[in-house]
Design an enzyme around this catalytic site. Sequence first.
Site, PDB file in Angstrom:
ATOM      1  N   TRP A  13       0.825  -1.225   0.000  1.00 21.91           N
ATOM      2  CA  TRP A  13       0.000   0.000   0.000  1.00 21.91           C
ATOM      3  C   TRP A  13       0.848   1.259   0.000  1.00 21.91           C
ATOM      4  O   TRP A  13       0.308   2.358  -0.117  1.00 21.91           O
ATOM      5  CB  TRP A  13      -0.926   0.005   1.213  1.00 21.91           C
ATOM      6  CG  TRP A  13      -1.932  -1.107   1.244  1.00 21.91           C
ATOM      7  CD1 TRP A  13      -2.127  -2.087   0.286  1.00 21.91           C
ATOM      8  CD2 TRP A  13      -2.893  -1.374   2.267  1.00 21.91           C
ATOM      9  NE1 TRP A  13      -3.143  -2.930   0.666  1.00 21.91           N
ATOM     10  CE2 TRP A  13      -3.634  -2.519   1.880  1.00 21.91           C
ATOM     11  CE3 TRP A  13      -3.204  -0.760   3.481  1.00 21.91           C
ATOM     12  CZ2 TRP A  13      -4.660  -3.056   2.663  1.00 21.91           C
ATOM     13  CZ3 TRP A  13      -4.224  -1.288   4.266  1.00 21.91           C
ATOM     14  CH2 TRP A  13      -4.948  -2.418   3.851  1.00 21.91           C
ATOM     15  N   LYS A  14       2.132   1.128   0.247  1.00 20.40           N
ATOM     16  CA  LYS A  14       3.021   2.296   0.369  1.00 20.40           C
ATOM     17  C   LYS A  14       2.446   3.270   1.412  1.00 20.40           C
ATOM     18  O   LYS A  14       1.841   2.816   2.380  1.00 20.40           O
ATOM     19  CB  LYS A  14       3.248   2.935  -1.006  1.00 20.40           C
ATOM     20  CG  LYS A  14       3.731   1.875  -2.024  1.00 20.40           C
ATOM     21  CD  LYS A  14       4.236   2.440  -3.302  1.00 20.40           C
ATOM     22  CE  LYS A  14       4.647   1.304  -4.230  1.00 20.40           C
ATOM     23  NZ  LYS A  14       5.207   1.771  -5.486  1.00 20.40           N
ATOM     24  N   HIS A 102      13.056  -2.229  -1.250  1.00 18.57           N
ATOM     25  CA  HIS A 102      12.204  -1.673  -2.316  1.00 18.57           C
ATOM     26  C   HIS A 102      12.951  -0.522  -2.975  1.00 18.57           C
ATOM     27  O   HIS A 102      13.669   0.235  -2.299  1.00 18.57           O
ATOM     28  CB  HIS A 102      10.880  -1.191  -1.720  1.00 18.57           C
ATOM     29  CG  HIS A 102       9.884  -0.828  -2.779  1.00 18.57           C
ATOM     30  ND1 HIS A 102       9.943   0.368  -3.454  1.00 18.57           N
ATOM     31  CD2 HIS A 102       8.843  -1.514  -3.305  1.00 18.57           C
ATOM     32  CE1 HIS A 102       8.952   0.396  -4.350  1.00 18.57           C
ATOM     33  NE2 HIS A 102       8.275  -0.729  -4.282  1.00 18.57           N
ATOM     34  N   GLU A 104      12.067   2.307  -3.850  1.00 15.38           N
ATOM     35  CA  GLU A 104      11.814   3.624  -3.252  1.00 15.38           C
ATOM     36  C   GLU A 104      12.665   3.813  -1.994  1.00 15.38           C
ATOM     37  O   GLU A 104      13.135   4.915  -1.711  1.00 15.38           O
ATOM     38  CB  GLU A 104      10.311   3.780  -2.949  1.00 15.38           C
ATOM     39  CG  GLU A 104       9.527   4.010  -4.236  1.00 15.38           C
ATOM     40  CD  GLU A 104       8.092   3.513  -4.209  1.00 15.38           C
ATOM     41  OE1 GLU A 104       7.537   3.246  -3.137  1.00 15.38           O
ATOM     42  OE2 GLU A 104       7.518   3.377  -5.326  1.00 15.38           O
ATOM     43  N   GLU A 174      11.609  -6.032  -9.763  1.00 15.21           N
ATOM     44  CA  GLU A 174      10.794  -4.852 -10.060  1.00 15.21           C
ATOM     45  C   GLU A 174      11.602  -3.842 -10.859  1.00 15.21           C
ATOM     46  O   GLU A 174      12.394  -3.078 -10.270  1.00 15.21           O
ATOM     47  CB  GLU A 174      10.345  -4.181  -8.756  1.00 15.21           C
ATOM     48  CG  GLU A 174       9.491  -5.038  -7.873  1.00 15.21           C
ATOM     49  CD  GLU A 174       8.633  -4.186  -6.951  1.00 15.21           C
ATOM     50  OE1 GLU A 174       7.411  -4.240  -7.097  1.00 15.21           O
ATOM     51  OE2 GLU A 174       9.175  -3.434  -6.140  1.00 15.21           O
ATOM     52  N   GLY A 180       4.783   2.214 -10.770  1.00 17.64           N
ATOM     53  CA  GLY A 180       3.900   3.371 -10.674  1.00 17.64           C
ATOM     54  C   GLY A 180       3.771   4.162 -11.967  1.00 17.64           C
ATOM     55  O   GLY A 180       3.231   5.260 -11.976  1.00 17.64           O
ATOM     56  N   SER A 220       3.586  -2.000 -12.059  1.00 15.81           N
ATOM     57  CA  SER A 220       2.344  -1.799 -12.804  1.00 15.81           C
ATOM     58  C   SER A 220       1.603  -3.099 -13.127  1.00 15.81           C
ATOM     59  O   SER A 220       1.058  -3.255 -14.225  1.00 15.81           O
ATOM     60  CB  SER A 220       2.610  -0.979 -14.078  1.00 15.81           C
ATOM     61  OG  SER A 220       3.119   0.306 -13.728  1.00 15.81           O
ATOM     62  N   GLY A 241       1.526  -2.509  -6.307  1.00 11.04           N
ATOM     63  CA  GLY A 241       1.422  -1.230  -5.615  1.00 11.04           C
ATOM     64  C   GLY A 241       0.062  -0.611  -5.871  1.00 11.04           C
ATOM     65  O   GLY A 241      -0.939  -0.955  -5.236  1.00 11.04           O
ATOM     66  N   GLY A 242       0.001   0.307  -6.837  1.00 12.11           N
ATOM     67  CA  GLY A 242      -1.204   1.082  -7.125  1.00 12.11           C
ATOM     68  C   GLY A 242      -2.488   0.261  -7.190  1.00 12.11           C
ATOM     69  O   GLY A 242      -3.505   0.638  -6.601  1.00 12.11           O
TER      70      GLY A 242
HETATM   71  P1  PGA Z   1       3.079  -0.360  -8.823  1.00 12.43           P
HETATM   72  O1  PGA Z   1       4.145  -0.577  -7.633  1.00 12.43           O
HETATM   73  O2  PGA Z   1       2.273  -1.647  -8.907  1.00 12.43           O
HETATM   74  O3  PGA Z   1       2.271   0.810  -8.427  1.00 12.43           O
HETATM   75  O4  PGA Z   1       3.888  -0.163 -10.071  1.00 12.43           O
HETATM   76  C1  PGA Z   1       4.818  -1.785  -7.467  1.00 12.43           C
HETATM   77  C2  PGA Z   1       5.778  -1.686  -6.307  1.00 12.43           C
HETATM   78  O5  PGA Z   1       6.358  -0.623  -6.094  1.00 12.43           O
HETATM   79  O6  PGA Z   1       5.983  -2.686  -5.587  1.00 12.43           O
END
Ligand code: PGA
Length: 261
Positions: A13-14, A102, A104, A174, A180, A220, A241-242
Amino acid sequence: MTNNRRPLISGNWKMNLNHFEALKMVQELSYEVTRDDVDALDISIHPPFTDLRTVQTTLDSDKIPFFLGAQHCHSEKSGAFTGEVSPAMLAKLGVRYVIAGHSERREIFGESDELINAKVRAILAHDMTPILCVGETLEERQAGEAEAKVQAQLKAGLARVKAEQVAELVIAYEPIWAIGTGQTASAEDAQTMCAVVRSVVADKSGSDAAEAVRVQYGGSVKPTNAAELMSQPDIDGALVGGASLEASSFARIVQYRLHDL
Ligand code: PGA
């Protein structure tokens, strides 16, 4: 060729959804996900820290068979680390999977391969399963350096992790350019890179570990591409993620088996 690896679909969910929203999300998801789904695969959800206790009590009291996940942790058990959360605290909350490395965290918070390796070992030491993330930037891909980057991240991330522990791990490939952005790696490229991940594990930890380790694709993932990605022989799951922020889209990803290719 079939294998014995149980698929794992994880929702990251970030920094989204407060604990009230988390409660609603878990309840909605539990209505959408069926007994057949949980018989076929593992599902983990990774809310922000402030939601963990709420989600844990909801999963327990309503007997919802999702695994509780975290997005991050510190490598030490306790101490003067203002703002950090330890693996021991997560283990106490019943957390099963913890994301480590991750992109990020690597890019925005400057986490190094060495630090990520320390976290992987700390998560394992607390009987939880790391989801170790690796992946290349767009520039690295265009320069033909994607494989080398992922190999280097894996070698560093898995240093001093025993083969039998590597076998239990989850590794998420990833590509950073796909996170994202709405731009997914083609199923073929994702398969190629997930096979690279497995071969690095084979070199490092032997063929039994390589056969057992679960490799997720992330970047994505959506209801419309999950089935094709999951049909690849070296892709054992998805880190989402999203699309995990809406119960119906995450449920449709979990139900990828029901979609036509
Ligand atoms: P995303 O993120 O599905 O929004 O691309 C994936 C992730 O960062 O694990």
